[in-house]
Structure formats: structure tokens, C-alpha cells
Design an enzyme around this catalytic site. Structure first.
Site, mmCIF file in Angstrom:
data_model
loop_
_atom_site.group_PDB
_atom_site.id
_atom_site.type_symbol
_atom_site.label_atom_id
_atom_site.label_comp_id
_atom_site.label_asym_id
_atom_site.label_seq_id
_atom_site.Cartn_x
_atom_site.Cartn_y
_atom_site.Cartn_z
ATOM 1 N N ASP A 15 -6.175 -0.158 -0.584
ATOM 2 C CA ASP A 15 -7.389 -1.060 -1.311
ATOM 3 C C ASP A 15 -8.534 -1.439 -0.564
ATOM 4 O OD1 ASP A 15 -5.783 -2.773 0.178
ATOM 5 O OD2 ASP A 15 -6.877 -4.191 -0.849
ATOM 6 N N PHE B 92 -13.307 3.714 6.983
ATOM 7 C CA PHE B 92 -12.461 2.859 6.103
ATOM 8 C C PHE B 92 -12.220 3.456 4.793
ATOM 9 C CE2 PHE B 92 -11.637 -0.526 2.857
ATOM 10 C CZ PHE B 92 -10.878 -1.090 3.652
ATOM 11 N N VAL B 93 -10.867 3.659 4.407
ATOM 12 C CA VAL B 93 -10.464 4.427 3.380
ATOM 13 C C VAL B 93 -9.955 3.686 2.159
ATOM 14 C CG1 VAL B 93 -10.725 6.854 4.436
ATOM 15 C CG2 VAL B 93 -8.464 5.437 4.444
ATOM 16 N N ASP C 272 -3.207 2.510 11.803
ATOM 17 C CA ASP C 272 -4.825 2.211 12.243
ATOM 18 C C ASP C 272 -4.810 1.996 13.767
ATOM 19 O OD1 ASP C 272 -7.641 2.050 11.629
ATOM 20 O OD2 ASP C 272 -7.527 -0.002 11.583
ATOM 21 N N GLU D 199 4.685 4.357 5.962
ATOM 22 C CA GLU D 199 3.488 3.517 6.038
ATOM 23 C C GLU D 199 2.527 4.373 5.352
ATOM 24 O OE1 GLU D 199 1.897 0.963 5.796
ATOM 25 O OE2 GLU D 199 2.118 -0.401 7.605
ATOM 26 N N ARG E 168 -6.564 0.966 -5.499
ATOM 27 C CA ARG E 168 -5.383 1.545 -5.176
ATOM 28 C C ARG E 168 -5.064 2.680 -6.051
ATOM 29 N NH1 ARG E 168 -2.523 -2.000 -1.631
ATOM 30 N NH2 ARG E 168 -3.231 -4.151 -2.045
ATOM 31 N N GLY F 245 0.783 -1.389 0.125
ATOM 32 C CA GLY F 245 -0.057 -0.043 -0.132
ATOM 33 C C GLY F 245 0.920 1.295 0.037
HETATM 34 P P1 5GP Z 1 -2.889 -1.425 11.726
HETATM 35 O O1 5GP Z 1 -4.428 -1.646 12.343
HETATM 36 O O2 5GP Z 1 -2.341 -2.519 12.159
HETATM 37 O O3 5GP Z 1 -2.570 -0.185 12.458
HETATM 38 O O4 5GP Z 1 -3.011 -1.435 10.267
HETATM 39 C C1 5GP Z 1 -2.977 -2.773 9.582
HETATM 40 C C2 5GP Z 1 -3.165 -2.393 7.978
HETATM 41 O O5 5GP Z 1 -4.476 -2.312 7.805
HETATM 42 C C3 5GP Z 1 -2.665 -1.161 7.393
HETATM 43 O O6 5GP Z 1 -1.324 -1.367 7.013
HETATM 44 C C4 5GP Z 1 -3.539 -1.230 6.193
HETATM 45 O O7 5GP Z 1 -3.102 -2.138 5.064
HETATM 46 C C5 5GP Z 1 -4.857 -1.702 6.837
HETATM 47 N N1 5GP Z 1 -5.820 -0.614 6.969
HETATM 48 C C6 5GP Z 1 -6.115 -0.168 8.343
HETATM 49 N N2 5GP Z 1 -7.170 0.783 8.053
HETATM 50 C C7 5GP Z 1 -7.252 0.860 6.697
HETATM 51 C C8 5GP Z 1 -8.451 1.561 5.955
HETATM 52 O O8 5GP Z 1 -9.164 2.522 6.444
HETATM 53 N N3 5GP Z 1 -8.271 1.345 4.645
HETATM 54 C C9 5GP Z 1 -7.590 0.290 4.119
HETATM 55 N N4 5GP Z 1 -7.725 -0.020 2.685
HETATM 56 N N5 5GP Z 1 -6.628 -0.320 4.696
HETATM 57 C C10 5GP Z 1 -6.730 -0.314 6.107
HETATM 58 MG MG MG Z 2 -0.680 -2.139 4.350
#
Ligand code: 5GP
Ligand code: MG
Length: 185
Positions: free
Chosen positions: A163, A156-157, A107, A103, A169, A48
Site C-alpha cells: 500500500d 517504492f512499489v 527491503d 513476506e 493494495r 501486506g
Molecule cells: P524492511 O525495510 O524492514 O525490509 O521492510 C519493512 C516494511 O516496509 C515492509 O514489510 C513493507 O511493509 C514496507 N516497505 C518496504 N519497501 C516498500 C515499498 O517499496 N512499498 C511499500 N508499499 N512498502 C514497502
Molecule cells: Mg509489511
């Protein structure tokens, strides 16, 4: 209606805002690394972050090395421990080097936390984090973010590398994806 999409896309960060912010980040990061003894290693997380890191590095006025790390979450992106599998490791040895980890979105913070722990075992001289989107409201673990593009609320973006089931993407903006409520007949 048959064939109609059951979700909406709403632009939350437009292309101009992205371009402007990437220029600003490039300037700040260039200033911060201007006095580095050796070029920092920019580590982008596949897949991403590719769109962001390509644009960001084109704004840098300092030398750098670019490398990639591929990860995939065990049990999907909702792994409660943030344990990720490394699908492609770095080619550059980061021992004694300054690292800038790039990154696209932080999230819960679990993925970044896991990556930082992994990278620190290789004894770099420093690690800074640049995240294009910070979704603070969803954070489960405190992680350091040195440079951030935008803060967004719990959405959720998609777009700019992010993606939904491998789609979107290549959108030039960040859009929130919302599932439409089912229509009653
Ligand atoms: P974490 O929750 O570990 O911080 O994020 C893990 C991964 O979840 C991110 O690197 C990303 O790939 C995916 N992710 C988290 N939030 C979103 C979102 O709002 N949209 C998308 N497309 N992926 C997300
Ligand atoms: Mg990712």
C-alpha cells in the site's frame, strides 16, 4: 490542475508475470516440503502479505497449516532498528514444526530479521522464508530468503498487497509510485 494526482504509477510487474511466478513458487515449495514429517506452518505477515499468501497456498499440493502474525513498526516503517510491535501473535504453536514465513517485500531486511529472531526463540524445527519481492539494493542487514518472487531495484512499489497510505493494495500488478515534480506557474 486542481484535483490531479501529484504522482505517477508505472507497472513494473504485470498480472500475468505475477500469476506465472506464483505457480512456479508453488511447485518448488510443494516439492521441498513433500517429504516433511508434519505439515509446515505457513506464517503470513499481516497485512501486506495476505494477497500473496492466498494465491501461493492455492498452488500447494502438500498439506499445511496457515497462521498470521500482525506487526506494526515502532515510529513508522523507517525505524532504524527494525523493532516491530506484534499486534497479533500466532495461534499455532510452532515448537518443533517447520515454518515457512511469507513476506510481501524485503527491503532493508530489518523487519524480517526481527521476525526471524522472534520466531527462533519458539524453537521451531526449521524456518524458511518466502518473499514476493526482494529489494536487495536497500538491504541493511543480511537475511536469508529461500524463495523469492522477483528482485526489484530501489523503487517504492504498490499493489498486490503493498500500500501507499492504505491505498492500492488491491492492484493486480506491482507498480512503482513516483511523486511528480511540482509544476512552475
Ligand atoms: P524492511 O525495510 O524492514 O525490509 O521492510 C519493512 C516494511 O516496509 C515492509 O514489510 C513493507 O511493509 C514496507 N516497505 C518496504 N519497501 C516498500 C515499498 O517499496 N512499498 C511499500 N508499499 N512498502 C514497502
Ligand atoms: Mg509489511
Amino acid at each position: 490542475m486542481k484535483g490531479e494526482k501529484d504522482y505517477n504509477l508505472d507497472v513494473v510487474i504485470n498480472q500475468r508475470e505475477i500469476e506465472q511466478r506464483v505457480i512456479e513458487l508453488g511447485e518448488i515449495i510443494s516439492q521441498d516440503y513433500a517429504s516433511s514429517e508434519s505439515p509446515p506452518v505457513i506464517v503470513a505477515v499481516l497485512r501486506g502479505s495476505v494477497y500473496f499468501v492466498v494465491d501461493l497456498t492455492r498452488q500447494l499440493s502438500v498439506p499445511f497449516h496457515l497462521d498470521f502474525m500482525g506487526i506494526s513498526s515502532y515510529g513508522g516503517s523507517s525505524d532504524p532498528f527494525g523493532v516491530v510491535r506484534i499486534t497479533k501473535d500466532l495461534e499455532v504453536n510452532i515448537y518443533g514444526r517447520d515454518v515457512l514465513l511469507v513476506e510481501n517485500i524485503v527491503d532493508t531486511g530489518l523487519t524480517l530479521n526481527y521476525l526471524l529472531k522472534n520466531l527462533y526463540t519458539r524453537r521451531p524445527s526449521s524456518i524458511r522464508v518466502c518473499a514476493f519481492i526482494d529489494m536487495k539494493a536497500r538491504r541493511l542487514i543480511d537475511v536469508p530468503i529461500d524463495y523469492k518472487g522477483f528482485e526489484l531495484p530501489d523503487l517504492f512499489v504498490v499493489g498486490y498487497g503493498l500500500d501507499y497510505q492504505e491505498c492500492y493494495r488491491n492492484l493486480n500488478e506491482i507498480a512503482s509510485l513516483k511523486v511528480k515534480p511540482k509544476e512552475k506557474n
